[in-house]
Design an enzyme around this catalytic site. Structure first.
Site, PDB file in Angstrom:
ATOM      1  N   SER A 154      71.016   3.879  43.188  1.00  0.00           N
ATOM      2  CA  SER A 154      69.593   4.051  42.948  1.00  0.00           C
ATOM      3  C   SER A 154      69.136   3.281  41.721  1.00  0.00           C
ATOM      4  CB  SER A 154      69.266   5.533  42.802  1.00  0.00           C
ATOM      5  OG  SER A 154      70.274   6.187  42.096  1.00  0.00           O
ATOM      6  N   HIS A 190      68.900   0.945  49.446  1.00  0.00           N
ATOM      7  CA  HIS A 190      68.632   2.210  48.766  1.00  0.00           C
ATOM      8  C   HIS A 190      67.803   3.144  49.654  1.00  0.00           C
ATOM      9  CE1 HIS A 190      66.505   4.439  45.291  1.00  0.00           C
ATOM     10  NE2 HIS A 190      67.572   5.102  45.684  1.00  0.00           N
TER      11      HIS A 190
HETATM   12  N1  CAA Z   1      67.149  16.964  58.408  1.00  0.00           N
HETATM   13  C1  CAA Z   1      66.274  17.179  59.398  1.00  0.00           C
HETATM   14  N2  CAA Z   1      65.030  17.653  59.200  1.00  0.00           N
HETATM   15  C2  CAA Z   1      64.671  17.921  57.926  1.00  0.00           C
HETATM   16  C3  CAA Z   1      65.552  17.710  56.828  1.00  0.00           C
HETATM   17  C4  CAA Z   1      66.838  17.203  57.119  1.00  0.00           C
HETATM   18  N3  CAA Z   1      67.732  16.946  56.151  1.00  0.00           N
HETATM   19  N4  CAA Z   1      64.896  18.073  55.683  1.00  0.00           N
HETATM   20  C5  CAA Z   1      63.649  18.462  56.055  1.00  0.00           C
HETATM   21  N5  CAA Z   1      63.526  18.361  57.398  1.00  0.00           N
HETATM   22  C6  CAA Z   1      62.325  18.580  58.191  1.00  0.00           C
HETATM   23  C7  CAA Z   1      61.942  19.993  58.417  1.00  0.00           C
HETATM   24  O1  CAA Z   1      62.569  20.534  59.551  1.00  0.00           O
HETATM   25  C8  CAA Z   1      60.428  19.867  58.633  1.00  0.00           C
HETATM   26  O2  CAA Z   1      60.082  19.393  59.910  1.00  0.00           O
HETATM   27  P1  CAA Z   1      58.584  19.657  60.517  1.00  0.00           P
HETATM   28  O3  CAA Z   1      57.598  19.103  59.544  1.00  0.00           O
HETATM   29  O4  CAA Z   1      58.616  18.907  61.798  1.00  0.00           O
HETATM   30  O5  CAA Z   1      58.488  21.128  60.658  1.00  0.00           O
HETATM   31  C9  CAA Z   1      60.049  18.789  57.690  1.00  0.00           C
HETATM   32  O6  CAA Z   1      61.236  18.034  57.449  1.00  0.00           O
HETATM   33  C10 CAA Z   1      59.510  19.374  56.443  1.00  0.00           C
HETATM   34  O7  CAA Z   1      60.501  20.247  55.894  1.00  0.00           O
HETATM   35  P2  CAA Z   1      60.234  21.703  55.327  1.00  0.00           P
HETATM   36  O8  CAA Z   1      59.086  22.353  56.052  1.00  0.00           O
HETATM   37  O9  CAA Z   1      61.523  22.422  55.218  1.00  0.00           O
HETATM   38  O10 CAA Z   1      59.853  21.474  53.856  1.00  0.00           O
HETATM   39  P3  CAA Z   1      58.763  20.581  53.262  1.00  0.00           P
HETATM   40  O11 CAA Z   1      57.508  20.593  54.023  1.00  0.00           O
HETATM   41  O12 CAA Z   1      58.748  20.953  51.835  1.00  0.00           O
HETATM   42  O13 CAA Z   1      59.366  19.103  53.385  1.00  0.00           O
HETATM   43  C11 CAA Z   1      60.516  17.352  52.345  1.00  0.00           C
HETATM   44  C12 CAA Z   1      60.593  18.765  52.840  1.00  0.00           C
HETATM   45  C13 CAA Z   1      60.448  16.386  53.538  1.00  0.00           C
HETATM   46  C14 CAA Z   1      61.812  17.103  51.577  1.00  0.00           C
HETATM   47  C15 CAA Z   1      59.218  17.174  51.475  1.00  0.00           C
HETATM   48  O14 CAA Z   1      59.140  18.190  50.534  1.00  0.00           O
HETATM   49  C16 CAA Z   1      59.177  15.857  50.753  1.00  0.00           C
HETATM   50  O15 CAA Z   1      58.805  14.830  51.307  1.00  0.00           O
HETATM   51  N6  CAA Z   1      59.554  15.885  49.437  1.00  0.00           N
HETATM   52  C17 CAA Z   1      59.630  14.683  48.614  1.00  0.00           C
HETATM   53  C18 CAA Z   1      60.923  13.987  48.885  1.00  0.00           C
HETATM   54  C19 CAA Z   1      61.067  12.758  48.068  1.00  0.00           C
HETATM   55  O16 CAA Z   1      60.250  12.383  47.254  1.00  0.00           O
HETATM   56  N7  CAA Z   1      62.189  12.085  48.298  1.00  0.00           N
HETATM   57  C20 CAA Z   1      62.529  10.896  47.562  1.00  0.00           C
HETATM   58  C21 CAA Z   1      63.347  11.304  46.389  1.00  0.00           C
HETATM   59  S1  CAA Z   1      63.742   9.924  45.415  1.00  0.00           S
HETATM   60  C22 CAA Z   1      65.066   9.295  46.135  1.00  0.00           C
HETATM   61  O17 CAA Z   1      65.634   9.764  47.077  1.00  0.00           O
HETATM   62  C23 CAA Z   1      65.556   8.075  45.500  1.00  0.00           C
HETATM   63  C24 CAA Z   1      66.523   8.246  44.410  1.00  0.00           C
HETATM   64  O18 CAA Z   1      67.262   7.301  44.182  1.00  0.00           O
HETATM   65  C25 CAA Z   1      66.574   9.398  43.537  1.00  0.00           C
END
Ligand code: CAA
Length: 284
Positions: free
Chosen positions: A118, A139
């Site tokens: 990352s 990434h």
């Molecule tokens: N596998 C399959 N489905 C998943 C999943 C997984 N691992 N994680 C979440 N889901 C699905 C859920 O089933 C749900 O599906 P529906 O919308 O169809 O019902 C959907 O994703 C949303 O999940 P939740 O309802 O449980 O929870 P949420 O609405 O809070 O969403 C999230 C979870 C998608 C993680 C959302 O909170 C989000 O987008 N968060 C921000 C994530 C982000 O910014 N990621 C980047 C981080 S930085 C990075 O990764 C780079 C680095 O180098 C650090």
């Protein structure tokens, strides 16, 4: 899919997500980890994620068919026939160097080496191999099965052929690729991590409580998660490692990690994966 056999090195949150997505798009995946326990955990996590996706009608085939394409491997020699290896190990330069030295020895000279780092320099990692033109940064974002973006990073010597093949891979797995030059944190973490670090400073200095900070950013700027919640999700150790790469690599004090982040990591409060970070996560 332009690669048939792909090795994923490291079966943590990112590695297992990458393996899942590749196998869901017809690649045969060797998922390697030195820890058998971690591999078991990864398998259970992938099965859970696949069944969630199946419930939502977002999986083209039975989860068991996808699982059949993932081979769990605990000896690195077992990945020797891979055309592409994607490393997704701990965010630590020395560990990654050791992995790439070994991969460079055991994989055919035609195979591409990629790092899911990352923030660490792709050029520096490529330089420890004998194939810097076949070395690239890919990434992925967490959670890999859901997030659409993959940053593609060219090192100083990455060939255009290698980059073209990786762009084709990203399209084949139904993600969107964006390109970044090889500078600390690339694009996403150059912007995201200072925001998270600033949120931790706001907590440290008493500007707001954690709920005010997270609610403010969720409802005030439409982020799906507040920055402290997101830090817990990413892992506070990973956040600290990235801030340290930004600070050292860019040499600007605006990137210094917040002392509170350092204390949390020193105390083993790493976020969701350890059960406690800024919030508590009862282990299931
Ligand atoms: N596998 C399959 N489905 C998943 C999943 C997984 N691992 N994680 C979440 N889901 C699905 C859920 O089933 C749900 O599906 P529906 O919308 O169809 O019902 C959907 O994703 C949303 O999940 P939740 O309802 O449980 O929870 P949420 O609405 O809070 O969403 C999230 C979870 C998608 C993680 C959302 O909170 C989000 O987008 N968060 C921000 C994530 C982000 O910014 N990621 C980047 C981080 S930085 C990075 O990764 C780079 C680095 O180098 C650090």
């Amino acid at each position: 899919m332009n690669f048939k056999k792909i090795a994923v090195i490291g079966s943590g949150q990112m590695g297992s997500g990458i393996a899942q997505v590749l196998a869901s798009h017809s690649a045969d995946v060797f998922l390697f980890d030195i820890s058998g326990d971690q591999l078991k955990k990864a398998k259970a996590g992938i099965e859970k994620s696949l069944s969630k996706l199946q419930e939502k009608g977002r999986l083209q085939e039975e989860p068991s068919k996808v699982m059949e394409r993932i081979q769990l491997i605990d000896q690195m020699e077992g990945v020797a026939s891979a055309e592409l290896a994607i490393e997704a190990a701990t965010e630590n330069f020395a560990i990654k160097c050791e992995i790439f030295k070994k991969l460079d020895q055991i994989l055919p000279s035609s195979s591409i080496l990629a790092s899911n780092t990352s923030s660490i320099s792709i050029t520096k990692l490529a330089a420890i191999t004998n194939r810097p033109e076949k070395f690239v940064g890919v990434h992925f974002m967490n959670p890999v099965p859901i997030m659409k973006l993959v940053e593609l990073i060219s090192g100083q010597l990455t060939s255009s052929d290698t980059m073209t093949r990786m762009e084709a891979l990203v399209a084949a797995i139904d993600k969107t690729g964006t390109k970044s030059a090889d500078y600390p944190g690339f694009v996403v973490n150059r912007i995201l991590m200072p925001m998270i670090n600033e949120a931790i400073f706001a907590l440290y200095e008493g500007v707001g409580c954690k709920e005010a900070i997270d609610t403010g950013m969720k409802l005030g700027t439409n982020h799906p998660m507040g920055p402290l919640e997101l830090a817990d999700f990413i892992g506070l150790d990973t956040c600290l490692a990235i801030m340290e790469v930004l600070h050292e690599g860019l040499g600007d004090s605006k990137y210094r990690a917040c002392p509170l982040l350092k204390n949390y990591v020193a105390a083993g409060l790493l976020g969701r994966k350890s059960g406690r970070g800024f919030y508590e996560y009862p282990q299931k």
